[in-house]
Motif scaffolding. Structure first.
Motif, PDB file in Angstrom:
ATOM      1  N   VAL A   1     -24.661  -4.420   0.752  1.00 40.01           N
ATOM      2  CA  VAL A   1     -23.734  -3.433   0.220  1.00 40.01           C
ATOM      3  C   VAL A   1     -24.547  -2.628  -0.795  1.00 40.01           C
ATOM      4  CG1 VAL A   1     -21.569  -3.049  -1.015  1.00 40.01           C
ATOM      5  CG2 VAL A   1     -21.768  -4.974   0.598  1.00 40.01           C
ATOM      6  N   ARG A   2     -24.890  -1.422  -0.427  1.00 43.07           N
ATOM      7  CA  ARG A   2     -25.780  -0.585  -1.226  1.00 43.07           C
ATOM      8  C   ARG A   2     -25.174  -0.239  -2.588  1.00 43.07           C
ATOM      9  NH1 ARG A   2     -30.603  -1.467   0.781  1.00 43.07           N
ATOM     10  NH2 ARG A   2     -30.632  -1.216   3.014  1.00 43.07           N
ATOM     11  N   PRO A   3     -26.001   0.215  -3.539  1.00 44.50           N
ATOM     12  CA  PRO A   3     -25.486   0.542  -4.872  1.00 44.50           C
ATOM     13  C   PRO A   3     -24.312   1.523  -4.813  1.00 44.50           C
ATOM     14  CG  PRO A   3     -27.876   0.583  -4.871  1.00 44.50           C
ATOM     15  CD  PRO A   3     -27.443   0.432  -3.432  1.00 44.50           C
ATOM     16  N   HIS A   4     -23.302   1.216  -5.591  1.00 42.09           N
ATOM     17  CA  HIS A   4     -22.105   2.055  -5.671  1.00 42.09           C
ATOM     18  C   HIS A   4     -21.488   1.896  -7.052  1.00 42.09           C
ATOM     19  CE1 HIS A   4     -20.821  -1.920  -4.281  1.00 42.09           C
ATOM     20  NE2 HIS A   4     -19.651  -1.676  -4.856  1.00 42.09           N
ATOM     21  N   PRO A   5     -20.794   2.931  -7.536  1.00 43.88           N
ATOM     22  CA  PRO A   5     -20.259   2.902  -8.901  1.00 43.88           C
ATOM     23  C   PRO A   5     -18.834   2.363  -8.983  1.00 43.88           C
ATOM     24  CG  PRO A   5     -20.020   5.096  -8.001  1.00 43.88           C
ATOM     25  CD  PRO A   5     -20.701   4.265  -6.936  1.00 43.88           C
ATOM     26  N   HIS A   6     -18.484   1.896 -10.176  1.00 44.44           N
ATOM     27  CA  HIS A   6     -17.118   1.519 -10.534  1.00 44.44           C
ATOM     28  C   HIS A   6     -16.862   2.049 -11.941  1.00 44.44           C
ATOM     29  CE1 HIS A   6     -16.327  -1.476  -7.335  1.00 44.44           C
ATOM     30  NE2 HIS A   6     -17.626  -1.761  -7.427  1.00 44.44           N
ATOM     31  N   ILE A   7     -15.620   2.403 -12.236  1.00 46.94           N
ATOM     32  CA  ILE A   7     -15.212   2.770 -13.591  1.00 46.94           C
ATOM     33  C   ILE A   7     -13.811   2.230 -13.858  1.00 46.94           C
ATOM     34  CG2 ILE A   7     -16.616   4.877 -13.736  1.00 46.94           C
ATOM     35  CD1 ILE A   7     -14.029   6.472 -13.213  1.00 46.94           C
ATOM     36  N   GLY A   8     -13.511   1.920 -15.127  1.00 46.47           N
ATOM     37  CA  GLY A   8     -12.160   1.604 -15.573  1.00 46.47           C
ATOM     38  C   GLY A   8     -11.534   0.336 -15.037  1.00 46.47           C
ATOM     39  N   LEU A   9     -12.342  -0.593 -14.542  1.00 46.29           N
ATOM     40  CA  LEU A   9     -11.782  -1.824 -13.979  1.00 46.29           C
ATOM     41  C   LEU A   9     -12.763  -2.969 -14.141  1.00 46.29           C
ATOM     42  CD1 LEU A   9     -13.477  -2.209 -11.109  1.00 46.29           C
ATOM     43  CD2 LEU A   9     -11.896  -0.460 -10.359  1.00 46.29           C
ATOM     44  N   SER A  10     -12.324  -4.155 -13.731  1.00 43.82           N
ATOM     45  CA  SER A  10     -13.198  -5.321 -13.638  1.00 43.82           C
ATOM     46  C   SER A  10     -13.065  -5.900 -12.250  1.00 43.82           C
ATOM     47  CB  SER A  10     -12.810  -6.396 -14.655  1.00 43.82           C
ATOM     48  OG  SER A  10     -13.156  -6.030 -15.959  1.00 43.82           O
TER      49      SER A  10
END
Length: 156
Positions: A55-64
């Motif tokens: 699973v290649r690099p990908h962003p997340h924001i505002g969650l866990s």
């Protein structure tokens, strides 16, 4: 009283790695703080095919995200510089906050061997006041987690 039953839907992450996704659902975006509930596997791949499932690099924001590995082996890498090998029974808590990028990689030939890779992942909505918190990653090895044997189920 049971409000509704949500049937898991299959989502293909690519190269044979599929998850059964319970949330979000058209009629229910969240249940409490949970915004995604995924179950991957068990899935088996030949040793020569394991890297294709990365699973290649990908962003997340505002969650866990809370990840629990049932079987197999995963290598976590993120923009904080964390490189963590994850083994069965381990739990990871990754807080994206204001932003984090990460990947899950399958470097070991045994990542999908035996009974295959199996993983539970729950996505937690952070309270609005914490959505911009500093990103963080905490690894909890299986050996340090409590286990309760209730009625012979070996439940954790």
């Amino acid at each position: 009283m049971l409000e509704m039953v949500i049937t898991a839907r299959e989502a293909d992450l690519g190269h044979g790695l599929k998850v059964r996704r319970v949330l979000p659902y058209a009629k229910r975006r969240m249940v409490g703080p949970w915004i995604f509930v995924d179950h991957a596997g068990p899935v088996t791949l030949a040793a020569e095919d394991t890297r294709a499932a990365d699973v290649r690099p990908h962003p997340h924001i505002g969650l866990s995200t809370v990840s629990y590995l049932l079987s197999g082996q995963v290598s976590h890498q993120d923009s904080l510089g964390v490189h963590q090998l994850i083994n069965p029974g381990d739990v990871n808590w990754m807080t994206a906050g204001r932003g984090i990028s990460h990947s899950e990689r399958f470097k070991h030939p045994d990542s999908f061997a035996g009974g295959g890779l199996e993983l539970m992942q729950l996505w937690v909505a952070l309270p609005e006041a914490d959505e911009e918190t500093e990103p963080a990653f905490t690894h909890y090895p299986a050996a340090g987690l409590p286990v309760r044997d209730e009625g012979g189920c070996g439940c954790a």
